[in-house]
Each structure stands twice: as structure tokens, then as C-alpha cells.
Design an enzyme around this catalytic site. Structure first.
Site, PDB file in Angstrom:
ATOM      1  N   TYR A  74       0.863  -1.184   0.000  1.00 52.75           N
ATOM      2  CA  TYR A  74       0.000   0.000   0.000  1.00 52.75           C
ATOM      3  C   TYR A  74       0.897   1.230   0.000  1.00 52.75           C
ATOM      4  O   TYR A  74       1.859   1.301   0.772  1.00 52.75           O
ATOM      5  CB  TYR A  74      -0.894   0.008   1.246  1.00 52.75           C
ATOM      6  CG  TYR A  74      -1.740   1.251   1.411  1.00 52.75           C
ATOM      7  CD1 TYR A  74      -1.429   2.211   2.370  1.00 52.75           C
ATOM      8  CD2 TYR A  74      -2.852   1.476   0.601  1.00 52.75           C
ATOM      9  CE1 TYR A  74      -2.200   3.350   2.530  1.00 52.75           C
ATOM     10  CE2 TYR A  74      -3.640   2.625   0.756  1.00 52.75           C
ATOM     11  CZ  TYR A  74      -3.301   3.552   1.719  1.00 52.75           C
ATOM     12  OH  TYR A  74      -4.064   4.688   1.873  1.00 52.75           O
ATOM     13  N   ASP A 112       9.406   2.619  -0.688  1.00 50.56           N
ATOM     14  CA  ASP A 112       8.392   3.323   0.095  1.00 50.56           C
ATOM     15  C   ASP A 112       8.666   3.017   1.567  1.00 50.56           C
ATOM     16  O   ASP A 112       8.260   1.978   2.090  1.00 50.56           O
ATOM     17  CB  ASP A 112       6.987   2.881  -0.322  1.00 50.56           C
ATOM     18  CG  ASP A 112       5.937   3.625   0.481  1.00 50.56           C
ATOM     19  OD1 ASP A 112       4.734   3.451   0.189  1.00 50.56           O
ATOM     20  OD2 ASP A 112       6.308   4.343   1.433  1.00 50.56           O
ATOM     21  N   LYS A 158       5.107   9.506   8.525  1.00 52.90           N
ATOM     22  CA  LYS A 158       4.902   8.984   9.885  1.00 52.90           C
ATOM     23  C   LYS A 158       5.919   9.508  10.895  1.00 52.90           C
ATOM     24  O   LYS A 158       5.809  10.630  11.387  1.00 52.90           O
ATOM     25  CB  LYS A 158       4.872   7.444   9.839  1.00 52.90           C
ATOM     26  CG  LYS A 158       3.683   6.898   9.020  1.00 52.90           C
ATOM     27  CD  LYS A 158       3.628   5.402   8.993  1.00 52.90           C
ATOM     28  CE  LYS A 158       2.611   4.869   8.000  1.00 52.90           C
ATOM     29  NZ  LYS A 158       1.246   4.837   8.512  1.00 52.90           N
TER      30      LYS A 158
HETATM   31  P1  KE4 Z   1      -0.475   8.544   4.409  1.00 55.28           P
HETATM   32  O1  KE4 Z   1      -1.009   9.234   3.173  1.00 55.28           O
HETATM   33  O2  KE4 Z   1      -1.557   7.701   5.137  1.00 55.28           O
HETATM   34  O3  KE4 Z   1       0.286   9.455   5.355  1.00 55.28           O
HETATM   35  O4  KE4 Z   1       0.645   7.478   3.958  1.00 55.28           O
HETATM   36  C1  KE4 Z   1       0.291   6.518   2.989  1.00 55.28           C
HETATM   37  C2  KE4 Z   1       1.232   5.341   3.092  1.00 55.28           C
HETATM   38  C3  KE4 Z   1       2.237   5.206   2.147  1.00 55.28           C
HETATM   39  N1  KE4 Z   1       3.117   4.181   2.195  1.00 55.28           N
HETATM   40  C4  KE4 Z   1       3.044   3.258   3.190  1.00 55.28           C
HETATM   41  C5  KE4 Z   1       4.037   2.139   3.219  1.00 55.28           C
HETATM   42  C6  KE4 Z   1       2.045   3.351   4.188  1.00 55.28           C
HETATM   43  O5  KE4 Z   1       1.987   2.422   5.172  1.00 55.28           O
HETATM   44  C7  KE4 Z   1       1.127   4.414   4.149  1.00 55.28           C
HETATM   45  C8  KE4 Z   1       0.021   4.560   5.159  1.00 55.28           C
HETATM   46  N2  KE4 Z   1      -0.099   3.485   6.085  1.00 55.28           N
HETATM   47  C9  KE4 Z   1      -1.435   3.270   6.645  1.00 55.28           C
HETATM   48  C10 KE4 Z   1      -1.318   2.146   7.664  1.00 55.28           C
HETATM   49  N3  KE4 Z   1      -1.181   0.866   7.043  1.00 55.28           N
HETATM   50  C11 KE4 Z   1      -2.025   4.497   7.222  1.00 55.28           C
HETATM   51  C12 KE4 Z   1      -3.221   4.278   8.118  1.00 55.28           C
HETATM   52  C13 KE4 Z   1      -4.485   4.745   7.481  1.00 55.28           C
HETATM   53  O6  KE4 Z   1      -4.651   4.582   6.255  1.00 55.28           O
HETATM   54  O7  KE4 Z   1      -5.303   5.291   8.243  1.00 55.28           O
END
Ligand code: KE4
Length: 425
Positions: free
Chosen positions: A139, A234, A262
Site C-alpha cells: 500500500y 516506500d 509517519k
Molecule cells: P499517508 O497518506 O496515510 O500518510 O501514507 C500513505 C502510506 C504510504 N506508504 C506506506 C508504506 C504506508 O503504510 C502508508 C500509510 N499506512 C497506513 C497504515 N497501514 C495508514 C493508516 C491509514 O490509512 O489510516
């Protein structure tokens, strides 16, 4: 349904501002958090939980870290956002470039999604190619091109996973199998000069915690070099989490671009992308690849992120994280063994995932074969016992520097009850 959730659903789609928070994959109503400190969160009724969500990664130093709070109060007194460059942004960029081996230059944005969208746009600008490869189960945020998953099987041109993603867009995304280099090579051979990038989570943290098999990441590096694509790590989740320099330091691989998020915001909204200077030179205003953001490099977020990264550079911090995480996983495995529960726990540093599985979990198919109903009972019993795990079998659990003796003892007591309930399910 809780009154809070009922009211939220009237004005927010699904009652939450990010889908995973709605507990869809575990059922029941989500806990509404009122406050947090260290390894704990409390709900509106004052119930305490040992927190393994940690905002899905950012709170690696525990909630309300005193130095981060002090930095925010101090920054607040000087204003919240200027729309002008600040010295602090240079400081955090310098820190990121010092800590992350492959990053010569870095651009701050406001989320991991913005970081990955920008990185793929940059790879396309640099190579003049349009397609990219991602992996099933990985993801990379909700950017259109990423909301694509192969149909059954591993290799196909994507069909939008989400309505609203134009087929023409999704068609440019190809999906390979994690830990399967052959599945990548087949895509590249089919269109040898059309792929701008391969983007990969160096540890697949969005299907729990699936580790790269020996040679997988190095193989991707070689394939990118052979076919002229950029390798994008990523590290939004793994960055500064599994090592000061992230997974690329841990596995000694140098990607061309890295996306981050994060941890670098210390709990406030920050994302970033960075890498080779010859690639980053294309980013506006230095180069023609346009990317911008009103609140990028926001003074409050940068103040919190600077403290977080500075704290993480202190000697011994990663030993504390390793010790806490190893202790917690030991507690989980002991409790499972006591009731003969088939459990596999994959862990790298202070991120891990327990799988109700009797065989190793090394790819998406292994993850999907886990016992979902047992996980659901386990999750709710933990919640009832004052422990808050990730509300999905496909999310990683996180440990902070504050998950020490007392939270560990509370986790142990809850685990035994939760596995007992899961086995009676
Ligand atoms: P954000 O746009 O949520 O800040 O980051 C996206 C993203 C990109 N790459 C990786 C590897 C990620 O894990 C994420 C976001 N992770 C999720 C948790 N698995 C965020 C939690 C959510 O979607 O509320």
C-alpha cells in the site's frame, strides 16, 4: 452502536477520517480516543489501553513525548504557518539526508500519499516513461495509480481497486508478487522500455509484516539497473522505524528514490520524498517537474519532526526499541503456546504482526490464508482487557520506547485471556 460513532456517522463518511479506523475488518464500534501518554491511550470513559497502533507508526517515542511537546509549544509562540522558507526546514532536510543512506536531497510534503504520488511523477519525468510496477498487498497511499490490484493471480494490468480511478490511469500500473523476482522480470521483459519505476515496501507492512526474502530487494535493484527503471523504496512506515536509516540501511540496498512519512512528523502531518541529486534536480523550482504544497514544511510539524529524529539519533534508542519489541513478541508467543494456538509472528525491529497461521507467512497468499475469525475474537478480547492492537489482520503492530515493564506486564495478562478466548472460538 456507541452514541459517539452514531453521531460521527451522520457527518463523516463511515464516521471516520480514515477507513481502517472504522473496525470494518474486525467488527464492532471503534474506540474513540480522548487522550494519550507514553504507551497508553484512554477513551472518553477513562478506560486505559496499552497502544500498539501508535497512530500507525509515528509515535515511536510514545505519545506526548515531553521534548516534542515543548518544541511544539515553543514553535506555536512564533506562529503556525508562514508560506515562506524557514531555517528549521533546512535543519530537518539535513538530518534526513544524513540519516538515510541514499538521500542526497529531500522535499517535504504533508502525507505519505503525497510523497509516493510525487515520487512516481518524478520517476516518470526522469525516465520519460509512464508505467510503474507495484506489488500485490503493498500500500502506497490513496493516489489513483496505487489503488490498483491485479485480478486473481499475480500478473496482469491493473483494474481499479477503487471506483473513480480511470481505467486509462490504472492501465499504467502493473502488479507483481512480493518476494517473487520472476513475476517482476516477466512484466519488464514484456515492455522493456516502458517502466519508469518499481515501487516497493522494503518490508511489507500493509499486509501485517512480511519480510523480504534474501535476495529479493537486491534482485529488484539489479532489475531496475538492467531495464532502466528507478527503484523507489516506500519507507513511509519502515523509515526511521527499523533502523535510523530505515530498511535500506538494514538491508544495505540503495534505492534511487525513497518516500517517507509517519515518524518524521513526530505525530504531525509530514511526508517526504528524496534520493539521488540528479533525479531530485528535476523537482520545481530547480527543474520542470511540478509539485507544491501550502503547508509543506509547516513550522509546527517540522518542530515536532526535528525533535523526533534528533531523539532517535541518540545512542541506545534502537536497542531500547528492539528490547521492548522482543519482550512483547515473546509475551505473545508464550501466551499462544500455552493454549496450543498456531501462531506465526513476523517482526523487524519495533514493527511486527501476529498471524493465526500454522505455516510461515512470506507473501500475500500466506497472509490471506490466516484464520480471520480467530483474529477477530482475539482482537476484541484484547480490547476488553485494555490492550489496543491494530484493528485489522493486515496492519502492523508498533512498539515505542515507552513499552517497558508496566505496559509489558499489562499486555501479558491480557494476552493469556485473549488467546484462551480465541481458542474457544
Ligand atoms: P499517508 O497518506 O496515510 O500518510 O501514507 C500513505 C502510506 C504510504 N506508504 C506506506 C508504506 C504506508 O503504510 C502508508 C500509510 N499506512 C497506513 C497504515 N497501514 C495508514 C493508516 C491509514 O490509512 O489510516
Amino acid at each position: 452502536m456507541s452514541d459517539q460513532f452514531e453521531r460521527a456517522k451522520k457527518v463523516i463518511p463511515g464516521g471516520v477520517n480514515s477507513p481502517v479506523r472504522a473496525y470494518k475488518s474486525v467488527g464492532g464500534d471503534p474506540v474513540f480516543v480522548d487522550r494519550a501518554k507514553g504507551a497508553y491511550v484512554w477513551d472518553q470513559d477513562g478506560r486505559e489501553y496499552v497502544d500498539f497502533v501508535l497512530s500507525y507508526g509515528p509515535q515511536i517515542l510514545g505519545h506526548t513525548h515531553p521534548a516534542i511537546n515543548d518544541a511544539l509549544v515553543e514553535a506555536l509562540a512564533r506562529g503556525t504557518s508562514y508560506g515562506a522558507p524557514t531555517e528549521a526546514e533546512t535543519e530537518i532536510a539535513t538530518l534526513i539526508c544524513d540519516m538515510v543512506p541514499s538521500v542526497d536531497m529531500v522535499r517535504l510534503v504533508n502525507s505519505g500519499t503525497e510523497a509516493t504520488m510525487s515520487a512516481i511523477r518524478l520517476a516518470r519525468a526522469f525516465t520519460g516513461r509512464d508505467r510503474f510496477i507495484k506489488f500485490d498487498g503493498c500500500y502506497h497511499g490513496h493516489g489513483d495509480g496505487f489503488l490498483v490490484k491485479a485480478g486473481s493471480g499475480a500478473l496482469t494490468l491493473g483494474n481499479p481497486d477503487s471506483p473513480g480511478v480511470p481505467h486509462g490511469y490504472a492501465e499504467l500500473t502493473s502488479v507483481a508478487d512480493y518476494n517473487d523476482l520472476e513475476s517482476v522480470r516477466r512484466l519488464l521483459v514484456e515492455r522493456p522500455d516502458q517502466f519508469a519505476a518499481i515501487i516497493v515496501e522494503p518490508i511489507a507492512g500493509n499486509i501485517g509484516c512480511v519480510l523480504p526474502q534474501p535476495g529479493f530487494l537486491a534482485g529488484l535493484r539489479d532489475l531496475c539497473d538492467e531495464f532502466g527503471a528507478l527503484l523507489v523504496f516506500d519507507e513511509v512506515m519502515t523509515g526511521f522505524r527499523v533502523a535510523p536509516g530505515g530498511a535500506q540501511e538494514l538491508f544495505d540496498i540503495r534505492p534511487d528514490l525513497t518516500t517517507m512519512g509517519k515518524v518524521i512528523g513526530g505525530g504531525l502531518p509530514v511526508g517526504a520524498y528524496g534520493g539521488r541529486s540528479d533525479v531530485m534536480n528535476l523537482v520545481a523550482p530547480l527543474g520542470p517537474m511540478y509539485q507544491a504544497g501550502t503547508l509543506s514544511g509547516n513550522p509546527l510539524a517540522v518542530a515536532a519532526g526535528l525533535v523526533a529524529l534528533t531523539e532517535l539519533r541518540k545512542p541506545g534508542i534502537y536497542d531500547v526499541l528492539e528490547g521492548n519489541a522482543a519482550a512483547i513478541v515473546g509475551i505473545i508467543e508464550e501466551a499462544a503456546a500455552k493454549v496450543d494456538c498456531s501462531l506465526v509472528v513476523n517482526r523487524v525491529g519495533s514493527m511486527f504482526c501476529p498471524y493465526f497461521s500454522s505455516h510461515p507467512v512470506e507473501n500475500l497468499a500466506d497472509v490471506m490464508s490466516g484464520d480471520r475469525s480467530r483474529h477477530q475474537v482475539f482482537f476484541h478480547e484484547l480490547l476488553a482487557q485494555g490492550v489496543m492492537p491494530a484493528p485489522s489482520p493486515f496492519e502492523a503492530w508498533f512498539v515505542s520506547t515507552e513499552h517497558t515493564n508496566e505496559p509489558q506486564a499489562k499486555t501479558r495478562a491480557a494476552m493469556e485471556r485473549a488467546f484462551d478466548a480465541a481458542m474457544r472460538n
